[in-house]
Enzyme design. Structure first.
Site, mmCIF file in Angstrom:
data_model
loop_
_atom_site.group_PDB
_atom_site.id
_atom_site.type_symbol
_atom_site.label_atom_id
_atom_site.label_comp_id
_atom_site.label_asym_id
_atom_site.label_seq_id
_atom_site.Cartn_x
_atom_site.Cartn_y
_atom_site.Cartn_z
ATOM 1 C CG ASP A 169 -2.174 1.327 0.870
ATOM 2 O OD1 ASP A 169 -2.257 1.925 0.095
ATOM 3 O OD2 ASP A 169 -3.228 1.195 1.592
HETATM 4 C C1 BGC Z 1 -5.389 3.107 0.283
HETATM 5 C C2 BGC Z 1 -4.751 2.260 -0.747
HETATM 6 C C3 BGC Z 1 -5.286 3.122 -2.571
HETATM 7 C C4 BGC Z 1 -3.980 3.741 -2.285
HETATM 8 C C5 BGC Z 1 -3.095 4.491 -3.056
HETATM 9 C C6 BGC Z 1 -3.559 3.766 0.175
HETATM 10 O O1 BGC Z 1 -3.671 5.229 1.226
HETATM 11 O O2 BGC Z 1 -5.077 2.429 1.620
HETATM 12 O O3 BGC Z 1 -6.534 2.027 -0.679
HETATM 13 O O4 BGC Z 1 -5.365 2.154 -3.441
HETATM 14 O O5 BGC Z 1 -3.615 4.771 -1.077
HETATM 15 O O6 BGC Z 1 -3.838 5.442 -3.551
#
Ligand code: BGC
Length: 874
Positions: free
Chosen positions: A266
């Site tokens: 993530d």
């Molecule tokens: C989130 C993800 C997301 C990623 C890209 C993260 O903060 O937890 O779910 O896909 O950011 O924006």
């Protein structure tokens, strides 16, 4: 140049808050409680042995075989936040051999940070339809829109968090507080999206909710559906950060679940170089270190160095690169995939090509404004409409006549006067709540609000546009006047705080926002007839007003996305009957559920621990075990008509001849590329290349590359341990595979249909057409050695719209997995019950009903008899 709302800064804030809240290595963790341990599992199992992926792997391996070392390490990491392709994540390319940068884009309910897209209803709304066809139709439309925008990777579906904590900020991105509802909806979403040639990402593996296998359940279903990518979570599990947890990635995901795609971190949760590669991470997103935008990375050039000096085996790097290229072939992205035609951070036609390199970024065309909406608005409306859940309808008060005289109360009845996209990442609550906030949102192309749709139908309407009840009502309501009160409850990602709620609903908790309860109470004092419409991310406590005599009807419209108006009006005025069902239970009070799920773990300093002391017992499973009646149970939902369920049958499709599934087949061996450390020259930075400031590259200077190569190829370092302090249990010898594995999602036999049930549903009402949802709950043998919830959802089916008197026979299926329990000693799935007439003891009972508390028929797995009119077990 126009910036897309304040996304840039929000995302930056997100990253910094991740640093403070999540798995930072520099922060002190509270001790992991005794008995919790992230066991080692090495090496990472290869991908490519599963039949349906073999061709793609053969092509991927041929392509990776042509890549230089620096090209391989380039494709395993992002080019940096706000760098390169203008998506939220952009992997490096290997253009020389024909492999592009991949565009990875949010969000789970539609293409995020762009224009001319559809803002579909949220996951929680989609789950509330209990309609497989609609869940799939939404996914097909989402997949088409991602492809149309040139996005290779859809960063969804989200099936973790699962909804264990009702106040959790991101439950609304997923489909409901039940692993099977999440599993079925997640798998259908993956199927629909990937059939359009877009790689889906199952996330977040694994949320705040691990150590019990129920949490793994939806991930297993997603892998079984052939998902091409998975995203790890921010948190640590059993003391080891999810992005470098070998037990989770190597063992559970890649061995037991047989996952064939690639695993990404993530955003900014990548916290180690070698350790995460060994633990099975394949792609670092967005490529930066935890402090973004400075061109630093734990991989890219560092991974090149680690491969040259021998600390990361070349074999592992080959597997990482092959896992990334294989889905690109698997979903046909090597042929005619459109170029990215939008920019996540700039809304005007021209803008910074590398926003992170401001002020030295070149400017160019970044937006082509491609309209990908087609007729998807009608899919969105259908989902929003079929999710609307009628909780209460005293004296059949609904549907309303269009001749009614209506007073409409609450700011949630109309769109935010500043426009539906006025707040970046939808981080405010100033009008009809169509979605939560954070990365899981999309821009609204338009917003169909309830007041507009109501006014289209009814002449006599007055909107009181406030969340406070007016001091005087003119004219004062007559006995026939009706108040419709709109209240809501929002939540989102923790990077943004809205009205004191830090992502989670930690301020307003189980109460409606803006004193919504008071608004309903006041309306109920002044009107004889009140209808309450609720837009919400999750359960609320309705006790302050639910039993007031004037509160005649309550509709949960969940989070409808752009189609909030007509979908609701169609239900309110009886064009259709409501057919949604609750994807969670609504309790009478907070402590009807255990503290471990209702209390949010909140500490400013340190990394707190969250122990899952409730075990398998979340939501209705807990309430049933404790004998607590909720106000409205999981699965509850009324209709304007009535249904009768007759002629239920159960049959055995496949024998369950043993408690354990048949032993898995030996894992087929796969061809591998050369494991030799390549020449250092494959990593040399090209002499004539003009670098973009802060962009993350994978090359090394000649001297660094030569130095690393010398270390990696010296005879002393070949024994391994001198190069890197390898973790306990480290090995480079592929394992045969755990017994519970064998295919995508686990042992293939777990997915065999064992029992099939059908039941005939008839619309027995005389006035309204309607759709019925049949839910199948399994009751495990009561005399088995396993502790299982009294009933557990296992399948569901929705009828088409049935006219009065019309009927339809629906079929529900239970797989071996649905009849099995995870045995922690045997480390396998065990089916504790018997089938067929021979086994009177240890039988399963499959309950059919239209809610977890409305079970009307039971069918036995041993006698194969179904009977009605018996007392349900809960
Ligand atoms: C989130 C993800 C997301 C990623 C890209 C993260 O903060 O937890 O779910 O896909 O950011 O924006």
């Amino acid at each position: 140049m126009a910036v897309r709302s304040n996304f840039v800064w929000l995302t930056l804030a997100l990253s910094l808050s991740d640093l403070s809240c999540n798995a930072s290595p520099v922060r002190q963790r509270a001790a992991v409680p005794d008995g919790f341990y992230a066991a080692p599992y090495y090496p990472t199992p290869y991908g490519g042995w599963e039949d349906s992926w073999k061709d793609s792997y053969a092509k991927a391996q041929a392509l990776v075989g042509k890549m230089t070392l620096a090209e391989k390490t380039n494709i395993t990491g992002g080019s940096g936040m706000f760098m390169g392709n203008p998506c939220v994540g952009n992997s490096g390319s290997a253009y020389r051999v024909g492999f592009p940068q991949l565009c990875l884009q949010d969000g789970a309910l539609g293409v995020g940070n762009t224009d001319h897209n559809t803002a579909f209803p949220a996951g929680i709304t989609t789950g509330a339809t209990f309609d497989k066809d609609l869940i799939y139709a939404r996914a097909v439309a989402i997949g088409k829109e991602f492809r149309g925008k040139g996005a290779h990777v859809f960063l969804g579906p989200s099936v973790g968090p699962l909804g264990r904590k009702p106040l959790g900020g991101r439950n609304w991105e997923g489909f409901g507080a039940d692993p099977v509802l999440q599993g079925i909806a997640g798998a259908l979403t993956i199927k629909g999206v990937q059939e359009q040639g877009v790689i889906a990402t199952i996330k977040h593996f694994i949320g705040n909710e691990q150590e019990m296998y129920r949490i793994l359940w939806p991930f297993a279903d997603g892998v079984h559906a052939g998902v091409g990518a998975a995203m790890t979570s921010y948190n640590a599990v059993n003391g080891s950060a999810a992005s470098q947890n070998a037990y989770l990635i190597n063992n559970l995901l890649k061995d037991e679940l047989g996952f064939q795609g690639f695993v990404m971190s993530d955003w900014l949760s990548h916290i180690s170089g070698v350790a995460s590669a060994l633990a099975g991470l394949d792609m670092s997103m967005p490529g930066d270190t935890q402090i973004p935008l400075f061109g630093g990375s734990l991989w890219k050039f560092h991974l090149t160095e680690a491969a040259l000096n021998g600390s990361v085996p070349v074999d592992r790097l080959n597997d990482m690169a092959t896992r990334i290229v294989a889905p690109w072939y698997q979903f046909g992205q090597d042929k005619n995939f459109p170029a990215v035609n939008f920019h996540s951070y700039v809304s005007s036609e021209k803008g910074l090509l590398y926003p992170g390199a401001v002020p030295v970024s070149p400017i160019g065309k970044v937006n082509w404004f491609v309209d990908v909406q087609a007729d998807h608005g009608s899919v969105a409306r259908q989902v929003a409409q079929d999710a609307i859940t009628l909780l209460k309808n005293d004296d059949n008060f609904l549907p309303l006549s269009t001749k009614s005289s209506l007073g409409i109360f609450g700011s949630d009845a109309r769109v935010d006067p500043a426009g539906p996209n006025a707040c970046g990442s939808r981080a405010c609550n100033k009008g009809t709540l169509g979605m939560g906030w954070g990365s899981g949102v999309a821009n609204y192309p338009y917003f169909d609000d309830p007041i507009t749709a109501i006014k289209k139908r009814v002449e006599n309407v007055k909107l009181y546009d406030s969340d406070d009840f007016p001091h005087t009502l003119t004219p004062s309501p007559t006995d026939d006047d009706i108040a419709i009160v709109f209240i809501n409850s929002a939540a989102g990602e923790n990077s943004l705080t809205v009205e004191g709620n830090h992502g989670d609903r930690d301020n307003d908790k189980f109460s409606a926002w803006h004193n919504g309860d008071k608004l309903v109470q006041k309306a109920a004092e002044n009107y004889k007839n009140v209808i309450v419409v609720v837009h919400t991310v999750g359960p609320l406590i309705l006790e302050p007003w639910i039993d007031l005599p004037s509160v005649k009807a309550v509709l949960f419209a969940h989070l409808p996305g752009q189609e909030a108006g007509e979908s609701l009006a169609n239900v309110l005025f009886g064009d259709v009957s409501p057919s949604g069902h609750l994807p969670y239970s609504i309790t009478k009070k907070e402590n009807d559920l255990p503290d471990s799920v209702t209390k949010l773990v909140k500490e400013i300093i340190g990394q707190p621990q969250d122990t899952y002391s409730e075990g398998l017992y979340i939501d209705y499973r807990w309430l049933n075990k404790q004998g607590i009646k909720p106000r409205y149970a999981f699965g509850h939902g009324l209709s304007y008509t009535t249904f009768n369920y007759t002629d239920a049958h159960i049959k055995i499709v496949n024998a369950l001849s043993s408690a354990l599934p048949p032993a898995r087949q030996p894992k087929p061996s796969v061809a591998i590329l050369s494991t030799e450390i390549p020449p250092a020259s494959e990593a040399y930075e090209p002499a004539d290349f003009s670098k973009v400031w802060r962009y993350i590259y994978s090359w090394l200077s000649k001297s660094d590359a030569d130095k690393a190569y010398a270390v990696g190829t010296s005879s002393s370092s070949k024994s391994g341990s001198q190069i890197y302090p390898y973790p306990e249990g480290y090995s480079t010898v592929q394992k045969p595979g755990v017994p519970a594995g064998g295919g995508q999602g686990g042992n293939p036999a777990l997915f065999d249909t064992i029992l099939e049930l059908d039941v005939t549903v008839q619309n027995t009402g005389s006035r309204h057409k309607g759709k019925a949802s049949v839910q199948a709950y399994v009751q495990f043998p009561t005399d088995s050695e396993y502790d299982t919830p009294i009933i557990q959802l296992r399948d569901f089916a929705k009828t088409k719209e049935l006219g009065t008197g019309e009927s339809e026979t629906v079929t529900l299926r239970l797989r071996r997995k649905d009849l099995s329990v995870w045995d922690t000693q045997k480390q396998n799935w065990v089916a504790p019950g018997a089938l067929g007439a021979n086994g009177k003891s240890k039988r399963y009972i499959v309950w059919l009903g239209e809610g977890s508390d409305k079970l009307f028929t039971r069918c036995f797995s041993d006698t194969l008899v179904c009977e009605r009119g018996v007392e349900p077990p809960v």
